[in-house]
Scaffold this active site. Structure first.
Site, PDB file in Angstrom:
ATOM      1  N   LYS A 127     -37.139   4.758 -25.228  1.00 45.38           N
ATOM      2  CA  LYS A 127     -36.544   5.161 -23.952  1.00 45.38           C
ATOM      3  C   LYS A 127     -35.899   6.528 -24.168  1.00 45.38           C
ATOM      4  CE  LYS A 127     -32.798   5.193 -21.924  1.00 45.38           C
ATOM      5  NZ  LYS A 127     -32.979   6.445 -21.194  1.00 45.38           N
ATOM      6  N   GLU A 130     -26.434   6.759 -34.177  1.00 49.53           N
ATOM      7  CA  GLU A 130     -26.123   8.180 -34.406  1.00 49.53           C
ATOM      8  C   GLU A 130     -25.303   8.626 -33.210  1.00 49.53           C
ATOM      9  OE1 GLU A 130     -26.918   9.889 -37.060  1.00 49.53           O
ATOM     10  OE2 GLU A 130     -28.361   8.553 -38.022  1.00 49.53           O
ATOM     11  N   CYS A 156     -24.324  17.359 -31.590  1.00 50.52           N
ATOM     12  CA  CYS A 156     -23.333  16.440 -32.162  1.00 50.52           C
ATOM     13  C   CYS A 156     -22.687  17.035 -33.400  1.00 50.52           C
ATOM     14  CB  CYS A 156     -24.016  15.132 -32.514  1.00 50.52           C
ATOM     15  SG  CYS A 156     -25.504  15.381 -33.491  1.00 50.52           S
ATOM     16  N   GLU A 180     -15.273  16.068 -27.673  1.00 53.04           N
ATOM     17  CA  GLU A 180     -16.457  16.885 -27.963  1.00 53.04           C
ATOM     18  C   GLU A 180     -16.535  17.958 -26.883  1.00 53.04           C
ATOM     19  OE1 GLU A 180     -19.656  13.722 -28.196  1.00 53.04           O
ATOM     20  OE2 GLU A 180     -20.450  15.127 -29.658  1.00 53.04           O
TER      21      GLU A 180
HETATM   22  P1  NAD Z   1     -25.518   9.252 -23.704  1.00 54.81           P
HETATM   23  O1  NAD Z   1     -24.838   8.264 -24.575  1.00 54.81           O
HETATM   24  O2  NAD Z   1     -25.013   9.431 -22.338  1.00 54.81           O
HETATM   25  O3  NAD Z   1     -27.072   8.903 -23.568  1.00 54.81           O
HETATM   26  C1  NAD Z   1     -27.904   8.727 -24.693  1.00 54.81           C
HETATM   27  C2  NAD Z   1     -29.057   7.837 -24.308  1.00 54.81           C
HETATM   28  O4  NAD Z   1     -28.552   6.542 -23.979  1.00 54.81           O
HETATM   29  C3  NAD Z   1     -29.832   8.308 -23.085  1.00 54.81           C
HETATM   30  O5  NAD Z   1     -31.209   7.987 -23.251  1.00 54.81           O
HETATM   31  C4  NAD Z   1     -29.236   7.460 -21.972  1.00 54.81           C
HETATM   32  O6  NAD Z   1     -30.104   7.268 -20.881  1.00 54.81           O
HETATM   33  C5  NAD Z   1     -28.988   6.152 -22.693  1.00 54.81           C
HETATM   34  N1  NAD Z   1     -27.951   5.304 -22.087  1.00 54.81           N
HETATM   35  C6  NAD Z   1     -26.867   5.689 -21.373  1.00 54.81           C
HETATM   36  N2  NAD Z   1     -26.156   4.607 -20.988  1.00 54.81           N
HETATM   37  C7  NAD Z   1     -26.809   3.521 -21.469  1.00 54.81           C
HETATM   38  C8  NAD Z   1     -26.583   2.111 -21.405  1.00 54.81           C
HETATM   39  N3  NAD Z   1     -25.521   1.589 -20.779  1.00 54.81           N
HETATM   40  N4  NAD Z   1     -27.465   1.289 -22.010  1.00 54.81           N
HETATM   41  C9  NAD Z   1     -28.523   1.799 -22.675  1.00 54.81           C
HETATM   42  N5  NAD Z   1     -28.793   3.117 -22.770  1.00 54.81           N
HETATM   43  C10 NAD Z   1     -27.944   3.974 -22.185  1.00 54.81           C
HETATM   44  O7  NAD Z   1     -25.507  10.618 -24.515  1.00 54.81           O
HETATM   45  P2  NAD Z   1     -26.128  12.022 -24.084  1.00 54.81           P
HETATM   46  O8  NAD Z   1     -25.212  12.638 -23.097  1.00 54.81           O
HETATM   47  O9  NAD Z   1     -27.576  11.887 -23.744  1.00 54.81           O
HETATM   48  O10 NAD Z   1     -26.081  12.821 -25.473  1.00 54.81           O
HETATM   49  C11 NAD Z   1     -24.956  13.467 -25.921  1.00 54.81           C
HETATM   50  C12 NAD Z   1     -24.221  12.617 -26.938  1.00 54.81           C
HETATM   51  O11 NAD Z   1     -25.122  12.289 -27.998  1.00 54.81           O
HETATM   52  C13 NAD Z   1     -23.088  13.348 -27.595  1.00 54.81           C
HETATM   53  O12 NAD Z   1     -21.995  12.482 -27.753  1.00 54.81           O
HETATM   54  C14 NAD Z   1     -23.658  13.744 -28.948  1.00 54.81           C
HETATM   55  O13 NAD Z   1     -22.701  13.972 -29.937  1.00 54.81           O
HETATM   56  C15 NAD Z   1     -24.537  12.591 -29.253  1.00 54.81           C
HETATM   57  N6  NAD Z   1     -25.582  12.944 -30.217  1.00 54.81           N
HETATM   58  C16 NAD Z   1     -25.508  12.431 -31.478  1.00 54.81           C
HETATM   59  C17 NAD Z   1     -26.463  12.788 -32.421  1.00 54.81           C
HETATM   60  C18 NAD Z   1     -26.398  12.240 -33.810  1.00 54.81           C
HETATM   61  O14 NAD Z   1     -27.384  12.367 -34.525  1.00 54.81           O
HETATM   62  N7  NAD Z   1     -25.300  11.635 -34.233  1.00 54.81           N
HETATM   63  C19 NAD Z   1     -27.491  13.653 -32.078  1.00 54.81           C
HETATM   64  C20 NAD Z   1     -27.553  14.160 -30.779  1.00 54.81           C
HETATM   65  C21 NAD Z   1     -26.580  13.783 -29.859  1.00 54.81           C
END
Ligand code: NAD
Length: 488
Positions: free
Chosen positions: A183, A259, A293, A390
């Site tokens: 997804k 992650e 991140c 962040e």
């Molecule tokens: P997000 O948590 O909003 O979304 C990430 C994914 O989860 C998306 O595909 C989203 O549709 C899905 N999602 C959202 N709510 C959900 C739920 N209730 N159930 C299941 N899936 C759900 O994050 P984002 O805004 O897309 O990305 C930014 C965040 O990701 C930042 O906090 C960043 O630090 C983190 N990030 C971490 C890494 C790492 O390797 N640690 C890498 C990239 C980004």
């Protein structure tokens, strides 16, 4: 060389990938994908419903046993072909990422190379899944360990690195012999759609990789995570969503790789090479417009060199050209959406209210798209939001310190533990700082450390598990211990 945008978009499948075929959603719902530089709609995709998600898991579970028996060499060669195809399609993938996510083309090309490396690395690791064999200490049995695929996996990716976050999960899952439901983020699904097609072109059998993206993430993850056929979830995204998924995973006792978010400290000691540190900061902060991140979130500079460092950093920051990333001269693209710009406006206002000074930038850019000026603020203190949260944008927030102990305690004063950086010419100090930092990743005199051959991941609220390196494959395998009677 750039490609024709309309031709690239026409190559992106618009359906859901279920059991090897691109199909419509049973709900007939659709999802529009927007260009953050212009606000224009780029494409309309099928939006997956709960039932689509179940169909995707049916397909993955249906071929799991057969896929697990595929010879490792066969899986390795699929990954190798995928590496070659992604590399051949470099300009197309780069254009897609710039169009849907906003990063400058030069950075998007860098992500294609980086993302493709996971395919190559894990193609090489596929045949190296060693076990162990030895006589038990009491001499009565033989202890044999073997690696087996975990089973069907749910892979959830964020919008900020649309290709690399997918290859980092799909490649080790293929190497281990797991089947998948992917997804991708609804803001940037096009790259993942084209990547999935590329995996099929590379020879991945039907049903091994299924892709269901949609308007409601929980409608997709919910039914899949509560199904006993699923054995693992690998999630990259925010800490708050990660915590929700961890709770759901507990009910089905799923293997988890998380992650999550970061709040990286960037330490500049008085003995640092300041030019090297400024270059490192630009890499650690400005890559992806700060939407990473691992982005340097809290820049901590020794008070004796702060003035010179700020002057040099401000000069470098002013060299950035903000605009539509499809323009080759642009080095800082738009943010992902309007709410991201509004968040930065609020973060800078909060810092100013609490006494910070804006040295460069500080404002949103009016007009089409979601742009914010590269910004540098000084006089930052721990109670400001830019320190606690962040930032996820091109805002450099500088604090000062006077001793190494103080720097370490400021750096560790966060619930996060993903990326960290330090610049010093004193090698003894470097090791002390590495020991003292409570972070999964540490850049020692470098501002970028991502590498497919290295284990990437965090501690504390930044998550658990590692992606890349030999460790990245372990996340998708289970160890089976076989106890064999010793006949004499
Ligand atoms: P997000 O948590 O909003 O979304 C990430 C994914 O989860 C998306 O595909 C989203 O549709 C899905 N999602 C959202 N709510 C959900 C739920 N209730 N159930 C299941 N899936 C759900 O994050 P984002 O805004 O897309 O990305 C930014 C965040 O990701 C930042 O906090 C960043 O630090 C983190 N990030 C971490 C890494 C790492 O390797 N640690 C890498 C990239 C980004």
């Amino acid at each position: 060389m750039t490609v024709n945008t309309a031709e690239v978009l026409a190559k992106v499948p618009t359906g859901l990938l279920i059991d090897g075929r691109w199909v419509d959603s049973v709900s007939n719902e659709t999802l529009d994908v927007t260009n953050p530089a212009t606000g224009e709609t780029l494409a309309t995709l099928a939006s997956a419903s709960e039932e689509d998600a179940r169909r995707a898991l049916d397909a993955a579970a249906g071929v799991q046993a057969k896929w697990a028996k595929t010879p490792a060499r066969e899986r390795a060669e699929i990954l190798r072909r995928a590496f070659e195809l992604v590399t051949e399609r470099r300009e197309e993938f780069a254009a897609l990422m710039t169009l849907e996510m906003g990063k400058p083309l030069s950075e998007a090309r860098g992500e294609v190379d980086y993302g493709a490396e996971y395919l190559r690395w894990f193609s090489e690791e596929t045949a190296r899944q060693y076990g162990n064999a030895f006589r038990s200490p009491d001499g009565t049995t033989n202890i044999i360990t073997r690696r087996k695929p975990v089973g069907p996996c749910l892979l959830i990716t964020p919008w900020n690195f649309p290709l690399a976050m997918a290859t980092r999960k799909v490649a080790p899952a293929v190497a281990a012999g797991c089947t998948m439901v992917l997804k991708s983020a609804k803001l940037t699904p096009l790259t993942a759609q084209y990547f999935a097609q590329t995996m099929m072109d590379a020879g991945l059998p039907a049903g091994v990789l299924n892709v269901v993206t949609g308007k409601s993430a929980s409608a997709i993850s919910g039914p899949v995570m509560s199904d006993s056929r699923l054995r693992k979830i690998s999630f990259t995204g925010s800490t708050s969503v990660g915590k929700t998924l961890l709770k759901q995973a507990a009910d089905n006792v799923l293997r988890t790789s998380m992650e999550l978010g970061g709040n990286a400290p960037f330490l500049v000691f008085e003995d640092a090479d300041l030019d090297q540190a400024v270059d490192g900061l630009m890499a650690a902060k400005m890559r992806n417009m700060g939407e990473a991140c691992t982005a340097a979130n809290r820049v901590l500079v020794h008070e004796d060199v702060a003035e010179e460092f700020i002057e040099k950093a401000a000069a470098k920051l002013k060299e950035f050209t903000v605009g539509n990333g499809m323009d080759e001269s642009v080095t800082c693209g738009p943010l992902i959406e309007e709410s991201a710009v509004e968040n930065l406006v609020a973060l800078v206002a909060d810092a100013k209210d609490k006494g910070a000074e804006v040295v460069v930038g500080g404002n949103r850019l009016e007009g089409d798209g979601f742009f914010f000026e590269p910004t540098l603020i000084t006089g930052v203190t721990p109670e400001m939001r830019v320190v606690k949260e962040e930032i996820f944008g091109p805002v450099i927030a500088i604090q000062t310190f006077s001793t190494e102990d103080e720097a370490l305690s400021m750096a560790n004063d966060t619930e996060y533990g993903l990326g960290s950086y330090a610049f010093t010419e004193d090698s003894d100090r470097l090791w002390r700082v590495a020991d003292g930092l409570e972070f999964g990743l540490f850049g020692a005199n470098v501002g970028a450390f991502s590498n497919a051959a290295a284990p990437f991941g965090g501690v504390k609220h930044s998550g658990m598990g590692r992606e890349g390196g030999a460790e990245g494959l372990d996340e998708y395998t289970e160890v089976q211990y076989m106890c064999v009677r010793n006949p004499y």
